[in-house]
Design a protein around this motif. Structure first.
Motif, PDB file in Angstrom:
ATOM      1  N   ALA A   1       0.780  -1.134  -0.208  1.00 57.69           N
ATOM      2  CA  ALA A   1      -0.188  -0.385   0.267  1.00 57.69           C
ATOM      3  C   ALA A   1       1.014   1.152  -0.090  1.00 57.69           C
ATOM      4  O   ALA A   1       2.024   1.356   0.238  1.00 57.69           O
ATOM      5  CB  ALA A   1      -1.247   0.165   1.262  1.00 57.69           C
TER       6      ALA A   1
ATOM      7  N   GLU B   1      -8.986   0.286  -6.182  1.00 59.76           N
ATOM      8  CA  GLU B   1      -9.809  -1.137  -6.593  1.00 59.76           C
ATOM      9  C   GLU B   1     -11.168  -0.477  -7.510  1.00 59.76           C
ATOM     10  O   GLU B   1     -11.706   0.663  -6.829  1.00 59.76           O
ATOM     11  CB  GLU B   1     -10.015  -2.007  -5.626  1.00 59.76           C
ATOM     12  CG  GLU B   1     -11.251  -1.401  -4.832  1.00 59.76           C
ATOM     13  CD  GLU B   1     -11.117  -2.305  -3.394  1.00 59.76           C
ATOM     14  OE1 GLU B   1     -12.002  -3.848  -3.525  1.00 59.76           O
ATOM     15  OE2 GLU B   1     -11.397  -2.313  -2.111  1.00 59.76           O
TER      16      GLU B   1
ATOM     17  N   ASN C   1      -9.033   3.440  -2.122  1.00 56.04           N
ATOM     18  CA  ASN C   1      -9.020   3.316  -1.113  1.00 56.04           C
ATOM     19  C   ASN C   1      -7.514   2.662   0.018  1.00 56.04           C
ATOM     20  O   ASN C   1      -7.992   2.539   1.031  1.00 56.04           O
ATOM     21  CB  ASN C   1     -10.278   2.162  -0.411  1.00 56.04           C
ATOM     22  CG  ASN C   1      -9.635   1.276  -1.118  1.00 56.04           C
ATOM     23  OD1 ASN C   1      -9.281   0.963  -2.135  1.00 56.04           O
ATOM     24  ND2 ASN C   1     -11.267   0.538  -0.991  1.00 56.04           N
ATOM     25  N   ASN C   2      -7.011   2.494  -1.068  1.00 52.74           N
ATOM     26  CA  ASN C   2      -4.862   2.401  -0.712  1.00 52.74           C
ATOM     27  C   ASN C   2      -5.253   0.983  -0.262  1.00 52.74           C
ATOM     28  O   ASN C   2      -5.076   0.821   0.758  1.00 52.74           O
ATOM     29  CB  ASN C   2      -4.688   3.236   0.570  1.00 52.74           C
ATOM     30  CG  ASN C   2      -3.135   3.498   0.988  1.00 52.74           C
ATOM     31  OD1 ASN C   2      -2.574   2.903   0.061  1.00 52.74           O
ATOM     32  ND2 ASN C   2      -2.384   3.513   2.120  1.00 52.74           N
ATOM     33  N   ARG C   3      -6.363   0.557  -1.064  1.00 50.19           N
ATOM     34  CA  ARG C   3      -6.555  -1.078  -1.096  1.00 50.19           C
ATOM     35  C   ARG C   3      -5.233  -1.782  -0.796  1.00 50.19           C
ATOM     36  O   ARG C   3      -4.434  -2.846  -0.339  1.00 50.19           O
ATOM     37  CB  ARG C   3      -6.865  -1.501  -1.755  1.00 50.19           C
ATOM     38  CG  ARG C   3      -7.736  -3.162  -2.353  1.00 50.19           C
ATOM     39  CD  ARG C   3      -7.880  -3.859  -3.093  1.00 50.19           C
ATOM     40  NE  ARG C   3      -6.934  -5.604  -2.919  1.00 50.19           N
ATOM     41  CZ  ARG C   3      -6.216  -5.363  -4.005  1.00 50.19           C
ATOM     42  NH1 ARG C   3      -5.304  -5.154  -4.119  1.00 50.19           N
ATOM     43  NH2 ARG C   3      -6.328  -7.225  -4.095  1.00 50.19           N
TER      44      ARG C   3
ATOM     45  N   GLN D   1      -7.296  -9.007  -7.868  1.00 52.35           N
ATOM     46  CA  GLN D   1      -7.811  -7.675  -7.394  1.00 52.35           C
ATOM     47  C   GLN D   1      -7.513  -5.995  -7.191  1.00 52.35           C
ATOM     48  O   GLN D   1      -6.203  -6.455  -8.489  1.00 52.35           O
ATOM     49  CB  GLN D   1      -8.088  -7.608  -5.269  1.00 52.35           C
ATOM     50  CG  GLN D   1      -9.330  -8.626  -5.742  1.00 52.35           C
ATOM     51  CD  GLN D   1      -9.530  -9.001  -4.425  1.00 52.35           C
ATOM     52  OE1 GLN D   1      -8.506  -9.208  -2.666  1.00 52.35           O
ATOM     53  NE2 GLN D   1     -10.174 -10.057  -3.384  1.00 52.35           N
ATOM     54  N   GLY D   2      -8.124  -5.520  -7.200  1.00 50.66           N
ATOM     55  CA  GLY D   2      -7.141  -4.314  -7.500  1.00 50.66           C
ATOM     56  C   GLY D   2      -7.205  -3.447  -8.836  1.00 50.66           C
ATOM     57  O   GLY D   2      -7.616  -3.901  -9.685  1.00 50.66           O
TER      58      GLY D   2
END
Length: 156
Positions: A18, A88, A102-104, A139-140
């Motif tokens: 992150a 994401e 959201n800084n996933r 993801q992301g």
């Protein structure tokens, strides 16, 4: 060996990197052009010269792990400015995709492959690179894989 993608790949570590600094989550709508075009994942494959070491030198693995550590730290610093890559894709209330910042984080894979660079069929990368040396994004928005090719080089 490796000319038709018949080499093995072992993922040694998977983690999420992150941005170094926390950020307030927010949504970014996609442009009209983004909504018209089909989603497209871009795979990129880079190779770097192997660090100099003598035959049987166990420090080569340490040098590789040190390079991986530097890349992760640089990625965390870069995501501060390019925070959208650490987000994401989600659907808004109208069912359209939008970017949730959201800084996933970015999926970061560390892997080893038992193939030399010269044995890869880069004229047809779908056979030898895609899906092994360039991971499929789960993801992301972005994913990164650093792979040590035995015995020739490091790929990113």
């Amino acid at each position: 060996m490796g000319s038709k993608g018949d080499f093995s790949l072992k993922v040694r570590n998977k983690e999420v990197v992150a941005a170094m600094l926390p950020m307030q989550g927010h949504f970014l709508p996609l442009s009209n052009l983004d909504l018209l075009l089909p989603p497209n994942d871009v795979g990129v494959f880079f190779c770097y010269k192997k660090p100099i070491a003598r035959e049987g030198d166990s420090s080569l693995t340490l040098k590789f792990l040190s390079m991986v550590s530097v890349l992760k730290k640089a990625l965390a610093q870069t995501l501060v400015s390019y925070y959208a890559f650490a987000g994401e894709m989600v659907q808004n209330t109208a069912g359209e995709p939008e970017l949730l910042c959201n800084n996933r984080g970015v999926d970061f894979f560390e892997a080893f492959a038992d193939v030399e660079l010269r044995d890869l069929n880069l004229y047809n990368p779908d056979d030898s690179v895609q899906g092994k040396l360039v991971p499929k994004k789960e993801q992301g928005v972005l994913c990164v894989q650093v792979t040590r090719l035995f015995p020739s080089c490091v790929s990113l």
